[in-house]
Motif scaffolding. Structure first.
Motif, PDB file in Angstrom:
ATOM      1  N   TYR A  58      40.412  39.190  33.603  1.00 13.99           N
ATOM      2  CA  TYR A  58      39.745  40.229  34.376  1.00 13.99           C
ATOM      3  C   TYR A  58      40.190  40.262  35.833  1.00 13.99           C
ATOM      4  N   LEU A  59      41.170  39.436  36.179  1.00 11.74           N
ATOM      5  CA  LEU A  59      41.660  39.391  37.550  1.00 11.74           C
ATOM      6  C   LEU A  59      42.989  40.124  37.650  1.00 11.74           C
ATOM      7  N   ASN A  60      43.405  40.420  38.865  1.00 12.75           N
ATOM      8  CA  ASN A  60      44.661  41.113  39.103  1.00 12.75           C
ATOM      9  C   ASN A  60      45.637  40.135  39.748  1.00 12.75           C
ATOM     10  N   PHE A  61      46.737  39.880  39.084  1.00  9.40           N
ATOM     11  CA  PHE A  61      47.707  38.909  39.586  1.00  9.40           C
ATOM     12  C   PHE A  61      48.964  39.629  40.045  1.00  9.40           C
ATOM     13  N   PRO A  62      49.650  39.141  41.035  1.00  4.61           N
ATOM     14  CA  PRO A  62      49.517  37.857  41.715  1.00  4.61           C
ATOM     15  C   PRO A  62      48.524  37.845  42.875  1.00  4.61           C
ATOM     16  N   GLU A  63      47.957  38.999  43.263  1.00  2.00           N
ATOM     17  CA  GLU A  63      47.068  39.047  44.435  1.00  2.00           C
ATOM     18  C   GLU A  63      45.891  38.077  44.319  1.00  2.00           C
ATOM     19  N   PRO A  72      39.643  31.477  45.871  1.00  3.27           N
ATOM     20  CA  PRO A  72      39.394  30.027  45.805  1.00  3.27           C
ATOM     21  C   PRO A  72      39.546  29.503  44.378  1.00  3.27           C
ATOM     22  N   ASN A  73      40.361  28.503  44.212  1.00  2.00           N
ATOM     23  CA  ASN A  73      40.601  27.799  42.948  1.00  2.00           C
ATOM     24  C   ASN A  73      41.275  28.653  41.878  1.00  2.00           C
ATOM     25  N   ALA A  74      41.685  29.884  42.186  1.00  2.00           N
ATOM     26  CA  ALA A  74      42.331  30.706  41.165  1.00  2.00           C
ATOM     27  C   ALA A  74      43.658  30.110  40.732  1.00  2.00           C
ATOM     28  N   ASP A  75      44.365  29.465  41.660  1.00  2.00           N
ATOM     29  CA  ASP A  75      45.643  28.876  41.290  1.00  2.00           C
ATOM     30  C   ASP A  75      45.469  27.711  40.329  1.00  2.00           C
ATOM     31  N   VAL A  76      44.275  27.126  40.306  1.00  6.77           N
ATOM     32  CA  VAL A  76      43.996  26.045  39.361  1.00  6.77           C
ATOM     33  C   VAL A  76      43.413  26.606  38.076  1.00  6.77           C
ATOM     34  N   THR A  77      42.390  27.457  38.186  1.00  5.68           N
ATOM     35  CA  THR A  77      41.725  27.939  36.976  1.00  5.68           C
ATOM     36  C   THR A  77      42.542  28.970  36.225  1.00  5.68           C
ATOM     37  N   CYS A  78      43.399  29.685  36.913  1.00  4.07           N
ATOM     38  CA  CYS A  78      44.261  30.676  36.256  1.00  4.07           C
ATOM     39  C   CYS A  78      45.722  30.249  36.409  1.00  4.07           C
ATOM     40  N   GLY A  79      45.984  29.023  36.147  1.00  4.92           N
ATOM     41  CA  GLY A  79      47.278  28.417  36.423  1.00  4.92           C
ATOM     42  C   GLY A  79      48.475  29.131  35.848  1.00  4.92           C
ATOM     43  N   ARG A  80      48.391  29.643  34.628  1.00  4.57           N
ATOM     44  CA  ARG A  80      49.570  30.283  34.032  1.00  4.57           C
ATOM     45  C   ARG A  80      49.903  31.583  34.737  1.00  4.57           C
ATOM     46  N   ASN A  81      48.937  32.199  35.410  1.00  4.46           N
ATOM     47  CA  ASN A  81      49.167  33.451  36.125  1.00  4.46           C
ATOM     48  C   ASN A  81      49.591  33.232  37.571  1.00  4.46           C
ATOM     49  N   CYS A  82      49.457  32.023  38.060  1.00  7.03           N
ATOM     50  CA  CYS A  82      49.712  31.728  39.478  1.00  7.03           C
ATOM     51  C   CYS A  82      50.812  30.686  39.660  1.00  7.03           C
ATOM     52  N   ARG A 140      50.959  42.961  35.134  1.00  2.00           N
ATOM     53  CA  ARG A 140      50.974  44.169  35.971  1.00  2.00           C
ATOM     54  C   ARG A 140      50.799  45.426  35.122  1.00  2.00           C
ATOM     55  N   ASN A 141      51.239  45.377  33.877  1.00  2.00           N
ATOM     56  CA  ASN A 141      51.203  46.562  33.024  1.00  2.00           C
ATOM     57  C   ASN A 141      49.965  46.642  32.138  1.00  2.00           C
ATOM     58  N   ARG A 142      49.077  45.690  32.182  1.00  2.00           N
ATOM     59  CA  ARG A 142      47.910  45.721  31.303  1.00  2.00           C
ATOM     60  C   ARG A 142      46.805  46.562  31.909  1.00  2.00           C
ATOM     61  N   LYS A 143      45.872  47.017  31.074  1.00  2.00           N
ATOM     62  CA  LYS A 143      44.733  47.815  31.541  1.00  2.00           C
ATOM     63  C   LYS A 143      43.704  46.891  32.171  1.00  2.00           C
ATOM     64  N   ARG A 144      43.091  47.365  33.220  1.00  2.00           N
ATOM     65  CA  ARG A 144      42.065  46.577  33.913  1.00  2.00           C
ATOM     66  C   ARG A 144      40.735  46.723  33.196  1.00  2.00           C
ATOM     67  N   HIS A 145      39.886  45.759  33.371  1.00  2.00           N
ATOM     68  CA  HIS A 145      38.540  45.780  32.814  1.00  2.00           C
ATOM     69  C   HIS A 145      37.769  46.917  33.481  1.00  2.00           C
ATOM     70  N   PRO A 146      36.939  47.677  32.746  1.00  2.00           N
ATOM     71  CA  PRO A 146      36.243  48.854  33.298  1.00  2.00           C
ATOM     72  C   PRO A 146      35.428  48.561  34.553  1.00  2.00           C
ATOM     73  N   SER A 147      34.861  47.369  34.701  1.00  2.00           N
ATOM     74  CA  SER A 147      34.036  47.070  35.871  1.00  2.00           C
ATOM     75  C   SER A 147      34.879  46.870  37.113  1.00  2.00           C
ATOM     76  N   HIS A 148      36.203  46.782  36.987  1.00  2.00           N
ATOM     77  CA  HIS A 148      37.062  46.545  38.144  1.00  2.00           C
ATOM     78  C   HIS A 148      37.807  47.801  38.590  1.00  2.00           C
ATOM     79  N   THR A 149      37.522  48.930  38.029  1.00  2.00           N
ATOM     80  CA  THR A 149      38.257  50.149  38.391  1.00  2.00           C
ATOM     81  C   THR A 149      37.626  50.871  39.551  1.00  2.00           C
TER      82      THR A 149
END
Length: 181
Positions: A137-142, A147-157, A172-181
């Protein structure tokens, strides 16, 4: 007859007290055994040693450390995500930590266990760090700056532990979760 009845009551009370004490002592010993998390010995090494990577070579037991606490496996993001193993008391964890549950403290991610040499594998740590469901549900690489995203989302960071080659472009090409639009 009165003396016999009194004697029987006293004997019955004595037996009851003895049985109660035995049950109490047994219950107390079981409780102490369950609440004392003493591993005995833990692997003490880091992943700079080729024998101490995701899994540990059994011959490293020779370098094991005595431990009155719990064994840990730790990932430190300030040290190029090096995997460390050792005894919890070395780092001030004097009370029992939950077993096999990811604990984030400062710049480290910890997993604790209670049996001798139980910190032989980092699979639980690896899986938890590299594949958190929240990361979908996050947008990478931003969002790696969170905080702690580089650890908890390690494969994306670009956490080296997760071998994250090519994951950023796919996200970058995937659809975002509706609550984040």
């Amino acid at each position: 007859m009165y003396v016999r009845t009194t004697t029987t009551i006293i004997i019955t009370k004595n037996i009851f007290v003895k049985v109660f004490l035995i049950i109490f002592i047994l219950s107390l010993s079981v409780f102490i055994n369950e609440t004392s998390a003493t591993a005995g010995y833990c692997y003490q090494c880091n992943s700079r040693n080729p024998k101490c990577g995701i899994n540990v070579t059994a011959e490293l037991k020779l370098d094991g450390t005595p431990c009155n606490g719990q064994c840990y496996t730790r990932l430190n993001r300030d040290d190029e995500f090096t995997i460390y193993r050792g005894c919890s008391w070395e780092h001030g964890f004097m009370t029992e930590q939950r077993r096999n549950l990811l604990i984030i403290q400062g710049n480290s991610v910890w997993v604790f266990c209670d049996t001798p040499y139980c910190n032989f594998e980092a699979t639980n740590l690896f899986t938890t760090v590299c594949y958190q469901p929240i990361c979908d549900y996050l947008n990478f690489p931003e969002d790696c700056k969170l905080p702690n995203a580089d650890v908890t989302c390690g494969r994306n960071c670009n956490n080296k532990l997760c071998n994250s080659i090519g994951v950023r472009n796919r996200n970058r090409n995937r659809k975002r979760h509706p609550s984040h639009t």
